[in-house]
Structure formats: C-alpha cells, structure tokens
Design a protein around this motif. Structure first.
Motif: not given
Length: 117
Positions: A29-34, A65-73, A87-93
C-alpha cells in the motif's frame, strides 16, 4: 520442477503492541501510494475499498512517531497523498528485512524445502 527445488516466498509480518501489524499488504500500500500519489488509487490497485485503504493508513500514522502518509482532501483541485520521509524509511527498513531473511536464511529455507513431499 519439484516442490523442493522452488523456494517459497517470504512474507514478513511484524506484530507490535501499539496496535500495529506491518506486513506485505501495508508495505505494498505504501509503495503504491508513493507511485500513484493517491490512497484511493492505491486501494483500487490492490482490490480494496478507499475506506479500507484509508483505515490502514490511519493505523500506520497513529502507530509511528511521525506520519507515514500525508494526504490532502479532494475537491476542485483534487486531493492526493504522499509517503512522508518517515514512511519512506519505514518502507526501506521493511524491504531490507525481507531481503536479509531471503539472503541469510536461504540455507535454512532450502533445508525446509528438502523436507517437503
């Protein structure tokens, strides 16, 4: 090709007490959002509803501790979503752990395969 000759796919699933399970679905999901810049488009690509995709994003955002995805309406200018630096770091790790298990566990995986019918 025999079953013993094919290596299985590794599906890493990390279960935390915070309530968070980080596994292949959330990583995808993170990969596709990116890639797509949209939670709804990422959800559609994975065959899930926007509500489900948004729920998974909220779960991850609440756990870290910090958001992995930032979204706008959405609206006249359209909405969108980006995977944050965290989020990039979470995915990389997560991907590094998958690779490490596949590389360093190859001997054990082959040994388990040899025990199959």
């Amino acid at each position: 090709m025999r079953n013993q000759d094919r290596l299985p796919k590794i599906k890493l699933r990390l279960e935390y007490d915070v309530p968070l399970v980080l596994g292949p679905g959330k990583a995808e999901l993170l990969t596709l959002i990116d890639r797509l810049g949209s939670i709804s488009a990422a959800g559609r690509e994975m065959g899930m509803s926007y509500k489900r995709a948004w729920s998974l994003v909220e779960e991850m955002n609440a756990a870290f501790a910090e958001p992995v995805v930032d979204s706008s309406r959405g609206g006249s200018g359209g909405g969108g979503a980006t995977v944050t630096a965290n989020g990039q770091q979470v995915l990389r790790l997560y991907r590094a752990l998958e690779k490490m298990l596949a590389d360093q566990g190859a001997e054990e995986i082959r040994a388990l395969n040899s025990l199959l019918k």
